[in-house]
Design a protein around this motif. Structure first.
Motif, PDB file in Angstrom:
ATOM      1  N   VAL A 118     -18.462 -38.247  83.751  1.00  0.00           N
ATOM      2  CA  VAL A 118     -17.767 -38.136  84.983  1.00  0.00           C
ATOM      3  C   VAL A 118     -16.738 -37.186  84.780  1.00  0.00           C
ATOM      4  CG1 VAL A 118     -16.765 -39.185  87.011  1.00  0.00           C
ATOM      5  CG2 VAL A 118     -19.087 -40.225  86.101  1.00  0.00           C
ATOM      6  N   HIS A 157     -18.133 -33.760  84.432  1.00  0.00           N
ATOM      7  CA  HIS A 157     -18.413 -33.246  85.273  1.00  0.00           C
ATOM      8  C   HIS A 157     -17.264 -32.609  86.204  1.00  0.00           C
ATOM      9  CE1 HIS A 157     -20.699 -32.645  88.820  1.00  0.00           C
ATOM     10  NE2 HIS A 157     -19.903 -33.280  89.463  1.00  0.00           N
ATOM     11  N   LEU A 158     -16.408 -33.364  86.243  1.00  0.00           N
ATOM     12  CA  LEU A 158     -15.247 -33.102  87.392  1.00  0.00           C
ATOM     13  C   LEU A 158     -14.503 -32.011  86.882  1.00  0.00           C
ATOM     14  CD1 LEU A 158     -14.123 -36.629  88.866  1.00  0.00           C
ATOM     15  CD2 LEU A 158     -15.349 -34.932  89.959  1.00  0.00           C
ATOM     16  N   GLN A 215     -13.133 -41.333  87.723  1.00  0.00           N
ATOM     17  CA  GLN A 215     -13.694 -40.697  88.880  1.00  0.00           C
ATOM     18  C   GLN A 215     -12.714 -40.122  89.882  1.00  0.00           C
ATOM     19  OE1 GLN A 215     -15.062 -44.050  91.864  1.00  0.00           O
ATOM     20  NE2 GLN A 215     -15.406 -44.920  89.763  1.00  0.00           N
ATOM     21  N   TRP A 234     -10.333 -38.020  91.841  1.00  0.00           N
ATOM     22  CA  TRP A 234     -10.316 -36.604  91.942  1.00  0.00           C
ATOM     23  C   TRP A 234      -9.824 -36.128  93.223  1.00  0.00           C
ATOM     24  CZ3 TRP A 234     -11.418 -32.147  89.816  1.00  0.00           C
ATOM     25  CH2 TRP A 234     -11.861 -31.138  90.716  1.00  0.00           C
ATOM     26  N   PHE A 252     -16.190 -41.292  95.125  1.00  0.00           N
ATOM     27  CA  PHE A 252     -17.262 -41.223  94.396  1.00  0.00           C
ATOM     28  C   PHE A 252     -18.699 -40.863  94.800  1.00  0.00           C
ATOM     29  CE2 PHE A 252     -20.446 -43.573  91.435  1.00  0.00           C
ATOM     30  CZ  PHE A 252     -19.940 -42.964  90.425  1.00  0.00           C
ATOM     31  N   ILE A 262     -19.088 -37.236  94.410  1.00  0.00           N
ATOM     32  CA  ILE A 262     -19.283 -37.229  92.919  1.00  0.00           C
ATOM     33  C   ILE A 262     -20.816 -37.455  92.372  1.00  0.00           C
ATOM     34  CG2 ILE A 262     -18.680 -37.665  90.605  1.00  0.00           C
ATOM     35  CD1 ILE A 262     -16.030 -38.021  91.786  1.00  0.00           C
ATOM     36  N   ASP A 302     -23.456 -35.059  93.838  1.00  0.00           N
ATOM     37  CA  ASP A 302     -23.241 -34.052  93.380  1.00  0.00           C
ATOM     38  C   ASP A 302     -23.971 -33.901  91.968  1.00  0.00           C
ATOM     39  OD1 ASP A 302     -22.525 -31.467  93.174  1.00  0.00           O
ATOM     40  OD2 ASP A 302     -20.219 -31.711  92.737  1.00  0.00           O
TER      41      ASP A 302
END
Lengths: 258, 163
Positions: free
Chosen positions: A20, A23-24, A86, A88, A238, A241, A244
């Motif tokens: 995660v 990914h971010l 997570q 973000w 989340f 996320i 996505d």
């Protein structure tokens, strides 16, 4: 590959956190900034984190589709991703700097726990990861230093710290450390001592600029009993996320690379 | 069936083929890049190639794996190939061969002989400064030459720092 269930859970929790986070950071590269070099740096760190996730999952399964199933077939509440991983906010650089600094310090405490585990199979993944994480921590520290050089930067970092610092408790709010230690017949490792070590290192990194930690250590220890992401209770963001991350897999679940 | 003509394939044959497998991100063979950790040929002719990525997140692992399998099939007619990635080693720029260093230099990528001794691949000056620890691929970083004013990349060297 014949790991104790507790060790398997430890590796999956860790891999999902890294996945995660990676990914971010990958999403951040599409925000093009703050400058070209930083964009490249964020892209590289993102790949490193995704690589760490892949490496950990490969210890559990060699087959690509089996690895996919670990990441892509769990409902959100079964993904015990740390809230810090997570966290973000779109286009908020100070927030990302503080999040990454805190995450990488907490991750180092977890890594130090990991390298003490007496298991040859685990030794095969620590060398590269350790070296790469050293570079990440120093990178985010440079940004803390840069942003702390004026009042506006310090104000923004303090604001991000106020929101993100409590999430450090959730990071360690899992019994997996105790269970893993028990599986290897090691002395008990309680989560409050790991959290304490982490908080000390975080304070050392932010201390030169007189930032205020929003909660005392005792309050943080009490928060260990209120897990959020670690219990599958996620931040609102989340949902986005999760959607996505799953968007490509859901369209082509049988796709393979190469 | 895996054979070169009528004789059994050897490790040397396999290495020779791998010399021709280029890294997808640089004009250098995977042997010269130093990521081939081992080659083993079983009694039945099955080949096992152990590779070590330069960095854990290298996005080219699957591509390299496929190139290795395709090359061994095409050049040696070996179909039974296992490619194993190992993450336990510590790849570093020392593993790049002399031939590889020359190839990288002609491509504009420096390989420093030791930390802090980066040489500009264009004018050989050491009057250079690191602009970023991250480059356009995971194994490179960005430099600038104060003498010839060229930006260039250097192969990235990571050192273990004890916590």
């Amino acid at each position: 590959m014949g790991f104790n269930p507790a060790v398997e859970r430890f590796l999956i929790e860790w891999a999902l956190d890294e996945f995660v986070v990676g990914h971010l950071l990958g999403v951040q590269t599409f925000h093009y900034g703050p400058d070209l070099e930083e964009n490249i740096a964020v892209g590289s760190i993102s790949q490193d984190e995704l690589g760490h996730a892949r490496m950990m999952l490969r210890l559990l399964a060699e087959d690509e589709k089996e690895l996919d199933r670990v990441v892509y077939t769990k409902p959100p509440e079964e993904m015990k991703v740390a809230t810090l991983a997570q966290a973000w906010k779109e286009t908020d650089w100070s927030y990302l700097v503080v999040k990454s600094m805190l995450y990488d310090v907490a991750d180092q405490v977890r890594f130090d726990f990991f390298v003490r585990l007496p298991d040859e199979k685990l030794r095969t993944i620590e060398g590269m990861m350790g070296r790469e994480e050293n570079v990440h921590r120093e990178h985010w520290q440079e940004w803390v230093d840069i942003l702390s050089s004026d009042a506006e930067g310090r104000r923004r970092l303090q604001e991000a710290l106020d929101e993100l610092y409590p999430y450090l408790a959730d990071f360690f709010a899992t019994d997996v450390y105790e269970e893993v230690a028990k599986a290897y017949g090691m002395a008990a490792t309680d989560k409050s001592s790991l959290l304490g070590r982490c908080l000390q290192q975080v304070k050392e990194r932010f201390r030169p600029y007189q930032y205020t930690m929003p909660l005392a250590d005792e309050q943080m220890v009490r928060l260990l009993e209120e897990p959020k992401g670690r219990a599958g209770r996620h931040l609102e963001v989340f949902k986005e996320i999760y959607a996505d991350i799953h968007s490509v897999y859901d369209q082509h679940p049988e796709m393979v690379w190469g | 069936m895996s054979a070169v003509g009528v004789r059994q394939v050897t490790g040397a044959d396999v290495l020779q083929v791998l010399k021709g497998v280029e890294d997808p991100e640089m004009p250098i063979s995977i042997v010269d890049l130093g990521i081939v950790e081992g080659v083993a040929v079983g009694e039945e002719g099955a080949v096992k190639v152990t590779l070590m990525p330069t960095f854990t997140g290298c996005p080219a692992l699957e591509v390299i794996e496929k190139k290795v399998k395709d090359a061994l099939k095409e050049r040696l007619n070996v179909a039974d190939v296992e490619v194993k990635w190992t993450f336990g080693g510590e790849w570093s720029t020392e593993k790049i061969t002399a031939e590889g260093r020359v190839a990288l230099k002609s491509f504009g990528i420096a390989v420093s002989p030791e930390p802090g001794k980066v040489e500009c691949p264009y004018c050989r000056s050491h009057n250079v400064v690191r602009e970023s620890a991250f480059g356009c691929s995971l194994c490179r970083e960005i430099y600038y030459c104060n003498d010839c004013k060229n930006p260039f990349e250097s192969m990235r060297r990571l050192v273990r720092v004890e916590a």
